[in-house]
Structure formats: C-alpha cells, structure tokens
Write a protein that holds these residues in place. Structure first.
Motif, mmCIF file in Angstrom:
data_model
loop_
_atom_site.group_PDB
_atom_site.id
_atom_site.type_symbol
_atom_site.label_atom_id
_atom_site.label_comp_id
_atom_site.label_asym_id
_atom_site.label_seq_id
_atom_site.Cartn_x
_atom_site.Cartn_y
_atom_site.Cartn_z
ATOM 1 N N UNK A 1 9.400 5.160 3.888
ATOM 2 C CA UNK A 1 9.808 5.981 5.093
ATOM 3 C C UNK A 1 8.613 6.397 5.756
ATOM 4 N N UNK A 2 8.414 6.539 7.167
ATOM 5 C CA UNK A 2 7.359 6.799 7.838
ATOM 6 C C UNK A 2 7.374 8.209 7.862
ATOM 7 N N UNK A 3 6.207 8.977 7.648
ATOM 8 C CA UNK A 3 6.101 10.382 7.891
ATOM 9 C C UNK A 3 4.740 10.574 8.970
ATOM 10 N N UNK A 4 5.253 11.252 9.966
ATOM 11 C CA UNK A 4 4.296 11.377 10.977
ATOM 12 C C UNK A 4 3.422 12.834 10.879
ATOM 13 N N UNK A 5 2.015 12.799 10.927
ATOM 14 C CA UNK A 5 1.439 13.946 10.721
ATOM 15 C C UNK A 5 0.412 13.931 12.068
ATOM 16 N N UNK A 6 0.567 15.105 12.691
ATOM 17 C CA UNK A 6 -0.209 15.287 14.092
ATOM 18 C C UNK A 6 -1.483 16.042 13.689
ATOM 19 N N UNK A 7 -2.520 15.644 13.996
ATOM 20 C CA UNK A 7 -4.100 16.434 13.799
ATOM 21 C C UNK A 7 -4.620 16.749 15.096
ATOM 22 N N UNK B 1 6.914 5.995 -0.325
ATOM 23 C CA UNK B 1 7.933 4.957 -0.936
ATOM 24 C C UNK B 1 9.261 5.532 -1.426
ATOM 25 N N UNK B 2 10.506 4.641 -0.916
ATOM 26 C CA UNK B 2 11.811 5.155 -1.314
ATOM 27 C C UNK B 2 12.337 4.444 -2.243
ATOM 28 N N UNK B 3 12.253 2.843 -2.307
ATOM 29 C CA UNK B 3 12.591 2.143 -3.384
ATOM 30 C C UNK B 3 12.367 0.590 -3.105
ATOM 31 N N UNK C 1 0.714 -1.272 0.027
ATOM 32 C CA UNK C 1 -0.054 0.099 -0.096
ATOM 33 C C UNK C 1 0.962 1.233 0.042
ATOM 34 N N UNK C 2 0.653 2.013 -1.015
ATOM 35 C CA UNK C 2 1.595 3.097 -1.222
ATOM 36 C C UNK C 2 1.461 3.964 -0.156
ATOM 37 N N UNK C 3 0.189 4.566 0.236
ATOM 38 C CA UNK C 3 -0.084 5.322 1.477
ATOM 39 C C UNK C 3 -1.051 4.785 2.153
ATOM 40 N N UNK C 4 -0.565 4.739 3.525
ATOM 41 C CA UNK C 4 -1.752 4.047 4.410
ATOM 42 C C UNK C 4 -1.431 4.617 5.792
ATOM 43 N N UNK D 1 14.791 8.423 12.061
ATOM 44 C CA UNK D 1 14.088 8.079 11.011
ATOM 45 C C UNK D 1 13.539 6.582 11.083
ATOM 46 N N UNK D 2 12.295 6.619 10.753
ATOM 47 C CA UNK D 2 11.359 5.321 10.805
ATOM 48 C C UNK D 2 11.331 4.932 9.463
ATOM 49 N N UNK D 3 11.767 3.606 9.005
ATOM 50 C CA UNK D 3 11.853 2.800 7.958
ATOM 51 C C UNK D 3 10.574 1.890 7.853
ATOM 52 N N UNK D 4 9.857 1.374 6.887
ATOM 53 C CA UNK D 4 9.074 0.417 6.872
ATOM 54 C C UNK D 4 9.458 -0.497 5.517
ATOM 55 N N UNK D 5 9.725 -1.788 5.999
ATOM 56 C CA UNK D 5 10.208 -2.639 4.885
ATOM 57 C C UNK D 5 9.167 -3.931 4.755
#
Length: 297
Positions: free
Chosen positions: A93-99, A117-119, A4-7, A136-140
């Motif tokens: 790479x995880x990107x955090x957004x605070x709502x 997505x990085x690669x 999933x590209x963005x979740x 930095x938080x990565x998701x593999x």
C-alpha cells in the motif's frame, strides 16, 4: 524486478519516465491489461470506475499501481483477492508523506510515497481488506524465478463497500443472524436467491464451502447454481457452492433454507440463510402489510 520494501516513489507521481505508462489503462468495472511486448518492465496505472469488478493482468512482468475509491465520500471497506498464476505477486500500500519546503533555503515542497507491504501471494490468495475514508493506492509487483514456466497471469478481484450500509456488511468479517428487514431487503436485492437444502460443508483455513441443492430458483445474476452433470437422478435440480467464514460455525442442517447473498470478489458469498419455515412467516407478514419491494415471491 527486485522487491523493495520501502522506496521513494515521488518521481512516479511527478514525471513520466521511460517504461512507465502514466495513462489510466482501466476505466471499466472489469478490464484486461498487459505489460508491453519486448520485456520492458513497465508500471501500469489502473483506476477502475466501479466499486466491484476484476482486473486481469496478462504477461505480468512489471508492476501495477491501482487506485480504489468509492463514488461518494465517507468511510469505506476496500477488499481485494489476488490470484497469481506462474508468478509470485507482492502487494503493498502506498503511503503519502508531504514534506514542507523552506523558501529561505530555496527548498521546494516535496511529496514522498512509501510502500508498506501487505502480503505476497501465489495461486489462489485470501481476501484482504482495508478501511479508509479516501482513495487507497496499491502497488503490485511480480517476482518470477527461473523455475516458473507458462504465462504469468494475475487476477485482482476488488470490492468497495460503504461501512455505514446496514445490510451490505462484510459477510467475511461478521457473523450474525439477519433481521426481518434485512431478510426482505436481501430477498429483493441479492445477487442470488434460492430455496434449497445443504448437501455438504467443507472447510479450509478460513472459509466454509457449502454445497447446495436448489429446489426453487428465485433469481440469480450469474450462474451460481447450475444443472449438474449428466447422469444425475434429478435432472431439473440445480446445484452450486456458496461460501461463508469458518468462524461463523455453519453446520450441516436438515430441511430447506432460503439462501441469499452476492457474488463478491469472484465467488458467491452467503448473506442471509434462514430456515424456509421462518422465511415463509416473514414473507407472509410482509405481503399482508405491503412491505415487499419486489414482484417475485
């Protein structure tokens, strides 16, 4: 597991669900992790305690969340190189957004994590670096097809460097001669230091592979240079391969050189390599002025 590209991963950060291993599975420099038996697609959390090392992921079937950070505050360059055997590995790479919430409407504050997505890699992957001032938080996540056979295995070499460090600049991003001070520092602190000649240079897309014959081994923390196979006419000579960026334009020079560098992301990378005559002059001045910080030489 479908990519999933963005979740939204906020649920991963707040609660523990079946199939998610929330404990830290890696508290050393080098560690081995594995998905649980039974085919459960777990999400494994990994936070190595060192600034360089390797994470080996066996039976790679689910996903890994990896946190990389320096031991001290400040800007840093975080680099990884992924080798993916018998499986495709998607790295994001995880990107955090605070709502912010609204207490009048009884809406609670929320945190959303999106995946950028990085690669995607299979086999021996290239180096990928990220500059950051914090963790930095990565998701593999792995993708396995019906045609894939054998055990799925993923090796992640990681390296974290403070950007402000004048000597340990990224050798895979910069090409410049080393100053006399950097030569002396490299001579005393590099992972490998040797005097030798260049046998040959091979190039691929972005890396030059330099074949070296060592005439005098000063120091090495790993077996970068070893005795060649039986039958070599000079049995006491050591040989090895060191790496540098193609864009640095390293050519096959004659004569002897001082080779210094470090084992970075699982392979020896050239750092400073002056001609031996130049190095002898620098070394003599350092000795006369008591500037040499190490005992060998």
């Amino acid at each position: 597991m479908t990519v999933i590209t963005y979740m939204c991963l906020s649920v991963l950060l707040s609660v523990s669900l079946p199939g998610i291993l929330s404990q830290n599975l890696c508290s050393q420099c080098d560690c081995t992790i594995s998905d649980p038996d039974g085919g459960d697609r777990a999400i494994l959390n990994v936070k190595p305690r060192c600034e360089e090392g390797r994470v080996t992921w066996l039976n790679a079937y689910g996903a890994v969340r990896m946190e990389l950070a320096t031991s001290t505050a400040g800007d840093a360059r975080l680099c990884i190189r992924v080798q993916s055997d018998n499986v495709n590995t998607v790295v994001s790479q995880e990107t955090v957004t605070e709502v912010p919430g609204n207490y009048r409407l009884k809406i609670l504050d929320d945190v959303h994590v999106r995946l950028s997505p990085l690669f995607t890699t299979r086999g021996q992957g290239k180096e990928h670096c990220i500059s950051a001032s914090g963790p930095v938080h990565l998701y593999l996540e792995t993708e396995r097809s019906d045609e894939d056979v054998g055990v799925a295995r993923v090796n992640v070499h990681y390296d974290i460097e403070k950007i402000s460090n004048s000597l340990r600049y990224s050798p895979m991003e910069e090409c410049r001669p080393c100053s006399d001070a950097e030569l002396l520092k490299a001579y005393c602190s590099s992972d490998f230091v040797a005097i030798g000649t260049i046998d040959d240079i091979n190039h691929d897309n972005d890396v030059s592979h330099i074949q070296v014959s060592v005439t005098k081994m000063i120091s090495q923390i790993e077996s970068v240079f070893q005795k060649p196979a039986a039958g070599w006419t000079r049995p006491h000579e050591l040989k090895g391969v060191v790496h540098a960026p193609v864009r640095c334009g390293i050519r096959h020079g004659v004569g002897q050189f001082l080779f210094t560098g470090r084992v970075r992301l699982g392979r020896p990378v050239l750092q400073c390599a002056p001609r031996y005559e130049q190095w002898k002059s620098v070394l003599e001045i350092a000795r006369n002025n008591e500037l040499l910080e190490c005992s060998y030489g």
